[in-house]
Enzyme design. Sequence first.
Site, PDB file in Angstrom:
ATOM      1  N   ASP A  28      -5.829  -7.889   4.996  1.00  0.00           N
ATOM      2  CA  ASP A  28      -7.075  -6.952   4.429  1.00  0.00           C
ATOM      3  C   ASP A  28      -7.956  -8.179   4.134  1.00  0.00           C
ATOM      4  O   ASP A  28      -9.122  -8.280   4.325  1.00  0.00           O
ATOM      5  CB  ASP A  28      -6.525  -5.843   3.540  1.00  0.00           C
ATOM      6  N   ASP A  50      -2.088 -18.826   0.856  1.00  0.00           N
ATOM      7  CA  ASP A  50      -3.134 -19.635   0.360  1.00  0.00           C
ATOM      8  C   ASP A  50      -3.721 -20.791   0.965  1.00  0.00           C
ATOM      9  O   ASP A  50      -5.097 -20.866   1.150  1.00  0.00           O
ATOM     10  CB  ASP A  50      -2.441 -20.048  -1.171  1.00  0.00           C
ATOM     11  N   ASP A  60     -11.782  -9.981   5.710  1.00  0.00           N
ATOM     12  CA  ASP A  60     -12.924  -9.908   5.167  1.00  0.00           C
ATOM     13  C   ASP A  60     -13.418 -11.524   5.042  1.00  0.00           C
ATOM     14  O   ASP A  60     -14.682 -11.747   5.264  1.00  0.00           O
ATOM     15  CB  ASP A  60     -12.919  -9.299   3.631  1.00  0.00           C
ATOM     16  N   TYR A  96       0.799  -1.242   0.123  1.00  0.00           N
ATOM     17  CA  TYR A  96      -0.129  -0.274   0.024  1.00  0.00           C
ATOM     18  C   TYR A  96       0.866   1.161  -0.047  1.00  0.00           C
ATOM     19  O   TYR A  96       0.480   2.399  -0.413  1.00  0.00           O
ATOM     20  CB  TYR A  96      -0.837   0.090   1.179  1.00  0.00           C
ATOM     21  N   LYS A 119       4.116 -15.438   2.355  1.00  0.00           N
ATOM     22  CA  LYS A 119       4.192 -16.005   0.989  1.00  0.00           C
ATOM     23  C   LYS A 119       5.904 -16.243   0.822  1.00  0.00           C
ATOM     24  O   LYS A 119       6.131 -15.751   0.055  1.00  0.00           O
ATOM     25  CB  LYS A 119       3.671 -15.312  -0.094  1.00  0.00           C
TER      26      LYS A 119
END
Length: 366
Positions: free
Chosen positions: A243, A219, A247, A141, A187
């Site tokens: 993020d 993943d 959700d 970001y 990752k």
Amino acid sequence: MEKRVAVLQGDGIGPEVTEAAVRVLEVVARRFNHNFHFNYGSIGGAAIDEFNHPLPEETIALCESSDAILLGAVGGPKWDQNPSELRPEKGLLAIRKHFDLFANLRPVKAVPSLLHASPLKEEVVQAVDMMIVRELTGGLYFGEPSRKTDKAAVDTLVYTREEIERIVEKAFELARLRRGKVTSVDKANVLESSKLWREIVDEKRKSYPDIEVEHQLVDSAAMKLITNPGAFDVIVTENMFGDILSDEASVITGSLGLLPSASVRSDGFGLYEPVHGSAPDVAGKGIANPAATILSTAMMLRYSFGLETEAATIEKAIDTVFEDGHYTADLSGGSDRVLSTKEWTDKVIEELDLQSVSNSIMFSYV
Ligand SMILES: NC(=O)c1ccc[n+]([C@@H]2O[C@H](COP(=O)([O-])OP(=O)(O)OC[C@H]3O[C@@H](n4cnc5c(N)ncnc54)[C@H](O)[C@@H]3O)[C@@H](O)[C@H]2O)c1
Ligand SMILES: CC(C)[C@H](C(=O)O)[C@@H](O)C(=O)O
Ligand SMILES: [Mg+2]
């Protein structure tokens, strides 16, 4: 206690859910003899319309002179085609960065009376009690370069050792207050930033021998979050993975409208906002679920003001309102007993008032 709260309502359902949260805080202040002063500032699309900037100087000054920030949500279709410096979301990223709010705490907990609202099996949901610790001021970001032409676009994922160390420490400290387990999500099979992240977690764990540590690739973590969510205690992860996973985790509880968050720095100053966004599809209809924002104010009382009893009182009132079968549309499952944002908030306030009466009756017998 006297406190100043900056209220940044933002866009879409932001004004509706923050209004509900302020009403609840006013009741709590009255009941526990506190003085909370609410001062309103502009952020996001609303600020672009008024000041031609998603985070005006006036708003920064207001927040700097406050003890905590309550934020609704930013963004919406009206501003989707704006150039990137005039996107509402830039205001949100800028305020997080300006105040160095590096630790985003997103608790995800099953509500016993809402197990039916989850698409997962009740026995899977009832074991869920996790804290997602999302790094909030670094990563993709904020990395430079970040730009786009018609032919190519670039975003940069960069993390410094210091940025990783402080969020990992925060996760270990929180795990000590909880069930003593940290799952670090990365990752590391591909990304250099994740390799450094994993090394630092392994260094830090030596100082926390009482904490169980596991590494998971993002993943498969996304898959395990749905198949066995009860296995997670504290999840610590970088900005974008956090993020997305938060959700996803909201689905377990039954609605995105239930998840609160706290974005804090080391001295306890914080910004409190729901995990969800401005929900343009339901905005202006008076039907949004305000629970996530009200629960975020409970986190404000707990983390920034040290008011644990008051925080727990709000959480208990919300649990009771759900136990009594009162829902907003997102949780109704098609039932016709659906309350508006205001009606549902009235129920929470009635419950707070009832608790207050029963406490004073108990007191009068002592
Ligand atoms: N913190 C923030 O300010 C924040 C967070 C996420 C998204 N956004 C922005 O919000 C805008 C809309 O994004 P989106 O639609 O992808 O995500 P969203 O979170 O706004 O909505 C996703 C879905 O969940 C529902 N929903 C969310 N909160 C709800 C609530 N409290 N009660 C009932 N239903 C609720 C919405 O109606 C929608 O169907 C975008 O501009 C995005 O950038 C802002
Ligand atoms: C609106 C967006 C910039 C924001 C984020 O990605 O941090 C939101 O999705 C959130 O989860 O708070
Ligand atoms: Mg998000």
